[in-house]
Design a protein around this motif. Sequence first.
Motif, mmCIF file in Angstrom:
data_model
loop_
_atom_site.group_PDB
_atom_site.id
_atom_site.type_symbol
_atom_site.label_atom_id
_atom_site.label_comp_id
_atom_site.label_asym_id
_atom_site.label_seq_id
_atom_site.Cartn_x
_atom_site.Cartn_y
_atom_site.Cartn_z
ATOM 1 N N UNK A 1 -4.765 -9.871 6.765
ATOM 2 C CA UNK A 1 -5.611 -8.680 6.872
ATOM 3 C C UNK A 1 -4.770 -7.414 7.040
ATOM 4 N N UNK A 2 -3.751 -7.489 7.902
ATOM 5 C CA UNK A 2 -2.871 -6.333 8.100
ATOM 6 C C UNK A 2 -2.152 -5.971 6.808
ATOM 7 N N UNK A 3 -1.778 -6.992 6.060
ATOM 8 C CA UNK A 3 -1.048 -6.763 4.811
ATOM 9 C C UNK A 3 -1.888 -6.162 3.708
ATOM 10 N N UNK A 4 -3.208 -6.173 3.870
ATOM 11 C CA UNK A 4 -4.098 -5.588 2.874
ATOM 12 C C UNK A 4 -4.305 -4.089 3.076
ATOM 13 N N UNK A 5 -3.918 -3.571 4.239
ATOM 14 C CA UNK A 5 -4.242 -2.195 4.602
ATOM 15 C C UNK A 5 -3.707 -1.183 3.594
ATOM 16 N N UNK A 6 -2.440 -1.294 3.236
ATOM 17 C CA UNK A 6 -1.838 -0.333 2.307
ATOM 18 C C UNK A 6 -2.525 -0.372 0.948
ATOM 19 N N UNK A 7 -2.846 -1.587 0.483
ATOM 20 C CA UNK A 7 -3.504 -1.726 -0.814
ATOM 21 C C UNK A 7 -4.883 -1.072 -0.786
ATOM 22 N N UNK A 8 -5.613 -1.264 0.308
ATOM 23 C CA UNK A 8 -6.945 -0.673 0.426
ATOM 24 C C UNK A 8 -6.855 0.848 0.436
ATOM 25 N N UNK A 9 -5.875 1.392 1.163
ATOM 26 C CA UNK A 9 -5.708 2.846 1.215
ATOM 27 C C UNK A 9 -5.308 3.406 -0.142
ATOM 28 N N UNK A 10 -4.457 2.694 -0.854
ATOM 29 C CA UNK A 10 -4.050 3.151 -2.191
ATOM 30 C C UNK A 10 -5.247 3.170 -3.142
ATOM 31 N N UNK A 11 -6.075 2.150 -3.086
ATOM 32 C CA UNK A 11 -7.258 2.106 -3.936
ATOM 33 C C UNK A 11 -8.247 3.198 -3.541
ATOM 34 N N UNK B 1 -7.518 6.086 -2.244
ATOM 35 C CA UNK B 1 -6.969 7.350 -2.730
ATOM 36 C C UNK B 1 -7.223 7.530 -4.227
ATOM 37 N N UNK B 2 -7.317 6.403 -4.936
ATOM 38 C CA UNK B 2 -7.576 6.452 -6.380
ATOM 39 C C UNK B 2 -9.072 6.471 -6.693
ATOM 40 N N UNK B 3 -9.911 6.569 -5.651
ATOM 41 C CA UNK B 3 -11.359 6.594 -5.848
ATOM 42 C C UNK B 3 -11.946 5.237 -6.140
ATOM 43 N N UNK B 4 -11.266 4.190 -5.695
ATOM 44 C CA UNK B 4 -11.722 2.831 -5.999
ATOM 45 C C UNK B 4 -11.677 1.957 -4.749
ATOM 46 N N UNK B 5 -12.181 2.496 -3.621
ATOM 47 C CA UNK B 5 -12.185 1.707 -2.389
ATOM 48 C C UNK B 5 -12.920 0.383 -2.630
ATOM 49 N N UNK B 6 -12.324 -0.747 -2.227
ATOM 50 C CA UNK B 6 -12.989 -2.041 -2.428
ATOM 51 C C UNK B 6 -14.326 -2.123 -1.696
ATOM 52 N N UNK B 7 -15.284 -2.829 -2.296
ATOM 53 C CA UNK B 7 -16.581 -3.030 -1.677
ATOM 54 C C UNK B 7 -17.059 -4.449 -1.901
ATOM 55 N N UNK C 1 -8.119 -4.812 -10.067
ATOM 56 C CA UNK C 1 -8.265 -5.161 -11.480
ATOM 57 C C UNK C 1 -9.285 -4.260 -12.169
ATOM 58 N N UNK C 2 -10.392 -3.985 -11.506
ATOM 59 C CA UNK C 2 -11.451 -3.171 -12.117
ATOM 60 C C UNK C 2 -10.979 -1.721 -12.298
ATOM 61 N N UNK C 3 -10.186 -1.208 -11.345
ATOM 62 C CA UNK C 3 -9.732 0.171 -11.411
ATOM 63 C C UNK C 3 -8.475 0.349 -12.249
ATOM 64 N N UNK C 4 -7.800 -0.766 -12.529
ATOM 65 C CA UNK C 4 -6.536 -0.662 -13.250
ATOM 66 C C UNK C 4 -5.437 -0.040 -12.403
ATOM 67 N N UNK C 5 -5.518 -0.226 -11.086
ATOM 68 C CA UNK C 5 -4.542 0.313 -10.140
ATOM 69 C C UNK C 5 -3.761 -0.855 -9.547
ATOM 70 N N UNK C 6 -2.463 -0.884 -9.780
ATOM 71 C CA UNK C 6 -1.634 -1.967 -9.254
ATOM 72 C C UNK C 6 -1.399 -1.787 -7.758
ATOM 73 N N UNK C 7 -1.550 -2.847 -7.004
ATOM 74 C CA UNK C 7 -1.296 -2.825 -5.564
ATOM 75 C C UNK C 7 -0.501 -4.074 -5.195
ATOM 76 N N UNK C 8 0.192 -4.000 -4.083
ATOM 77 C CA UNK C 8 0.920 -5.152 -3.559
ATOM 78 C C UNK C 8 -0.002 -5.920 -2.624
ATOM 79 N N UNK C 9 -0.156 -7.202 -2.875
ATOM 80 C CA UNK C 9 -1.000 -8.048 -2.039
ATOM 81 C C UNK C 9 -0.136 -8.987 -1.206
#
Length: 291
Positions: A15-25, A27-33, A282-290
């Motif tokens: 869960x902690x490791x997902x934080x940066x990816x969620x913030x990056x998404x 910022x790109x207007x693609x917050x996970x839901x 994947x839906x936003x086409x924004x690469x993140x580190x998982x």
Amino acid sequence: MTEVIDGNAVAADIRDGLTDAIERLADAGARPGLATVLMSDDPASETYVSMKQRDCEEVGIRSFHVEVDTDAPAGELYDTVSDLNADDEVSGILVQHPVAAHVDYSEVVRRIDPGKDVDGFHPENVGRLVRGDPRFRPCTPHGVQKLLEHAGVETEGADAVVVGRSNIVGKPLANLLARKADDGNATVTLCHSRTRDLAAKTRQADIVVAAAGVPELVDGSMLSEGVTVIDVGYNQVDGETLGDVEYESAKEKASAITPVPGGVGPMTRAMLLYNTVKAASQRAGVDVDLP
């Protein structure tokens, strides 16, 4: 000493490791839901859905929840899924099992957009997993892989026995452990209720995963010294929670073992968040580190 693998701690790290990816998404207007759908009066299902919503809130994933009356026609549930498929704010959809008795759950799963099927149960996603190219790994099997990784268990070349052939755990996990990948490359034996001399199979294993839904099916007499034991079972017997492994005797043989509760269970919820973030990426086409 036997290592007791702490699923709560590993899940917290995920869960902690997902934080940066969620913030990056975000910022790109693609917050996970994540959208959860409940068509059941089962108290356990209601509790589980509430836990998933709380998990989302804690890591910054938006949560959406829809309740469908248990007396409603199947078409109402299908329409709910269709609406969520079309909702751009929804990255992942989870229809809580079981649904009302008059509804075919497999048909519900088939109606979920495969790109939002964060459980990994849609036939297209099952096919991709079997082919060796999973879009989403089902949450519990993926959680088992993460626990093995955390414990430093080498799967390549290992003999793994999976006890249980469900579509939710046993079959997908067998495919994942055998897959040509860094966390795969094991030689896998898939056992079940019709297996002759189960103990002969488990005694040959470096890794035993018990996922048959039978309380204390596997005990220490069925294991070799130094084996890694992952217990997926969660059984209520006379008010006591038991796994599929008889813990005390198995612990005497194992180099590493998961407890029940506190082993695989927390990982299932953590990997649902993981899949939701992956779906948004994947839906936003924004690469993140998982993680």
